[in-house]
Design a protein around this motif. Structure first.
Motif, short mmCIF file in Angstrom:
data_model
loop_
_atom_site.label_atom_id
_atom_site.label_comp_id
_atom_site.label_asym_id
_atom_site.label_seq_id
_atom_site.Cartn_x
_atom_site.Cartn_y
_atom_site.Cartn_z
N PRO A 62 -13.81 -9.01 -20.93
CA PRO A 62 -13.07 -8.61 -19.74
C PRO A 62 -13.16 -7.13 -19.52
CG PRO A 62 -11.57 -8.86 -21.55
CD PRO A 62 -12.93 -9.23 -22.09
N ALA A 63 -12.75 -6.64 -18.37
CA ALA A 63 -12.82 -5.21 -18.08
C ALA A 63 -11.98 -4.42 -19.07
CB ALA A 63 -12.34 -4.94 -16.65
N ALA A 64 -10.90 -5.02 -19.54
CA ALA A 64 -10.03 -4.31 -20.47
C ALA A 64 -10.73 -3.98 -21.77
CB ALA A 64 -8.79 -5.15 -20.77
N ALA A 65 -11.78 -4.73 -22.09
CA ALA A 65 -12.51 -4.45 -23.33
C ALA A 65 -13.19 -3.10 -23.27
CB ALA A 65 -13.55 -5.54 -23.58
N ALA A 66 -13.40 -2.61 -22.04
CA ALA A 66 -14.04 -1.31 -21.90
C ALA A 66 -13.14 -0.20 -22.42
CB ALA A 66 -14.38 -1.05 -20.43
N ALA A 67 -11.86 -0.43 -22.46
CA ALA A 67 -10.94 0.58 -22.96
C ALA A 67 -10.28 0.06 -24.22
CB ALA A 67 -9.89 0.91 -21.90
N ALA A 68 -10.97 0.16 -25.31
CA ALA A 68 -10.45 -0.30 -26.59
C ALA A 68 -9.26 0.56 -26.97
CB ALA A 68 -11.54 -0.21 -27.66
N PRO A 69 -8.37 0.03 -27.83
CA PRO A 69 -7.14 0.77 -28.16
C PRO A 69 -7.40 2.17 -28.68
CG PRO A 69 -7.00 -1.50 -28.94
CD PRO A 69 -8.41 -1.30 -28.45
N HIS A 70 -8.51 2.39 -29.38
CA HIS A 70 -8.75 3.71 -29.97
C HIS A 70 -9.45 4.65 -28.99
CE1 HIS A 70 -12.48 1.46 -30.61
NE2 HIS A 70 -13.08 2.62 -30.64
N GLU A 71 -9.74 4.17 -27.75
CA GLU A 71 -10.42 4.99 -26.79
C GLU A 71 -9.48 5.38 -25.66
OE1 GLU A 71 -13.58 2.41 -25.54
OE2 GLU A 71 -15.00 3.31 -26.95
N ALA A 72 -9.70 6.57 -25.09
CA ALA A 72 -8.94 6.97 -23.91
C ALA A 72 -9.40 6.15 -22.72
CB ALA A 72 -9.15 8.46 -23.64
N ARG A 73 -8.43 5.79 -21.86
CA ARG A 73 -8.82 5.03 -20.66
C ARG A 73 -9.65 5.90 -19.72
NH1 ARG A 73 -4.89 2.01 -16.19
NH2 ARG A 73 -6.48 1.91 -14.54
N TRP A 74 -9.28 7.16 -19.60
CA TRP A 74 -9.94 8.07 -18.67
C TRP A 74 -10.83 9.05 -19.41
CZ3 TRP A 74 -9.57 7.66 -13.42
CH2 TRP A 74 -8.56 6.83 -12.92
N VAL A 75 -12.01 9.29 -18.86
CA VAL A 75 -12.94 10.27 -19.42
C VAL A 75 -13.38 11.19 -18.29
CG1 VAL A 75 -15.14 10.62 -20.59
CG2 VAL A 75 -13.75 8.61 -21.13
N ARG A 76 -13.33 12.49 -18.55
CA ARG A 76 -13.74 13.48 -17.56
C ARG A 76 -15.08 14.08 -17.94
NH1 ARG A 76 -9.88 16.66 -18.22
NH2 ARG A 76 -8.46 15.90 -16.59
N PHE A 77 -15.98 14.20 -16.96
CA PHE A 77 -17.26 14.87 -17.18
C PHE A 77 -17.70 15.47 -15.85
CE2 PHE A 77 -18.06 10.60 -15.82
CZ PHE A 77 -19.24 10.61 -15.08
N GLY A 78 -18.03 16.78 -15.90
CA GLY A 78 -18.39 17.46 -14.66
C GLY A 78 -17.24 17.35 -13.66
N GLU A 79 -17.58 16.96 -12.42
CA GLU A 79 -16.57 16.80 -11.37
C GLU A 79 -16.10 15.35 -11.26
OE1 GLU A 79 -18.19 18.30 -7.75
OE2 GLU A 79 -18.08 20.40 -8.40
N TRP A 80 -16.41 14.56 -12.26
CA TRP A 80 -16.11 13.13 -12.20
C TRP A 80 -15.13 12.72 -13.30
CZ3 TRP A 80 -17.99 10.06 -8.35
CH2 TRP A 80 -19.06 10.57 -7.59
N GLN A 81 -14.44 11.60 -13.04
CA GLN A 81 -13.68 10.91 -14.06
C GLN A 81 -14.10 9.44 -14.05
OE1 GLN A 81 -9.46 11.95 -14.93
NE2 GLN A 81 -9.52 12.90 -12.91
N LEU A 82 -14.11 8.83 -15.24
CA LEU A 82 -14.41 7.41 -15.36
C LEU A 82 -13.17 6.69 -15.84
CD1 LEU A 82 -16.41 4.98 -15.49
CD2 LEU A 82 -16.80 5.60 -17.89
N ASP A 83 -12.77 5.66 -15.10
CA ASP A 83 -11.67 4.79 -15.51
C ASP A 83 -12.30 3.62 -16.26
OD1 ASP A 83 -9.63 2.95 -15.79
OD2 ASP A 83 -8.81 3.28 -13.79
N ARG A 84 -12.17 3.64 -17.58
CA ARG A 84 -12.80 2.60 -18.39
C ARG A 84 -12.16 1.23 -18.19
NH1 ARG A 84 -13.31 6.27 -23.80
NH2 ARG A 84 -15.58 6.49 -23.85
N MET A 85 -10.91 1.21 -17.80
CA MET A 85 -10.23 -0.06 -17.62
C MET A 85 -10.77 -0.81 -16.41
SD MET A 85 -7.83 -2.06 -18.85
CE MET A 85 -6.71 -1.02 -19.80
#
Length: 241
Positions: free
Chosen positions: A125-148
């Motif tokens: 499921p999409a929730a697997a993209a944000a495992a408990p030990h990982e941050a849901r949000w990741v920032r890089f450059g001018e972007w953010q990724l919502d792993r959830m």
């Protein structure tokens, strides 16, 4: 905890292939829907969204490419393309349009099953993209990724949904910033298997991801090409709250 079986939809104008795959994949624990073409597919999608689509390229009316193009306007359901053509053009076009994987006809059902499992592992499921030990949000450059939700968010807050293949490729880069990654390693890390000889499909995926990031597909500053070596993400990567 009981896991809900994934729902697959096979879209092929050949009734024998639809029946064969429905039976084979059903015996391996999947709930399988079938459609003989684009019209039947769109009708069923109005009622239920499957976890993965298996779409034949060569069909009367809207072919597999048209289906993939139309679905990617509003839908990020993973797509595996079936092609009877030995020409790389079909395979590359499918990937450019947003397909997650491809397999040539005739095919071994066991190989298709392995491809299905690999695609579902990285998309469901999409929730697997944000495992408990990982941050849901990741920032890089001018972007953010919502792993959830598997969405890119730009500096204005506008969201862009990523396909399973695009999300997985971006994850690989974000986990290895400032590290040159070879094409073969990118293929293995995103597909779970070794790249075929002379395969250039990963270049298509990188170009598509660059476009998602608002950059020139061939001359990106965020994901740079290292001649003779591979690709590198140049931005700093930070967890974001």
């Amino acid at each position: 905890m009981t896991t809900t079986p994934a729902t697959l939809m096979v879209v092929d104008d050949d009734p024998e292939i639809r029946e064969l795959l429905a039976d084979y994949l059903g015996r391996h624990g999947y709930h399988v829907l079938t459609a003989e073409g684009a019209s039947a597919l769109y009708q069923q999608l109005a009622e239920k969204t499957p976890d993965l689509l298996i779409v034949d390229v060569m069909m009367p009316g809207d072919d597999g490419f048209t289906i993939c193009r139309e679905l990617r306007k509003t839908n990020d359901t993973p797509i595996i393309m079936l092609t009877a053509s030995a020409d790389d053009t079909d395979r590359i076009l499918g990937l450019e349009l947003g397909a997650d994987d491809y397999i040539g006809k005739p095919f071994n059902p066991r190989e298709l099953l392995a491809r299905i499992k690999a695609v579902l592992r990285r998309t469901r499921p999409a929730a697997a993209a944000a495992a408990p030990h990982e941050a849901r949000w990741v920032r890089f450059g001018e972007w953010q990724l919502d792993r959830m939700t598997r969405e890119l968010v730009d500096h204005t807050g506008e969201r862009t949904a990523l396909s399973g293949a695009d999300f997985q490729l971006l994850q690989v880069f974000l986990e290895r910033p400032a590290q040159v990654i070879t094409r073969d390693d990118l293929y293995t890390l995103t597909r779970g298997r070794d790249a075929p000889p002379l395969d250039r499909s990963i270049d298509v995926h990188v170009c598509r991801l660059r476009q998602r990031l608002g950059e020139d597909a061939q001359h990106s500053q965020l994901i740079r090409t290292v001649r003779g070596a591979g690709y590198v993400l140049t931005a700093r990567v930070d967890a974001a709250s």
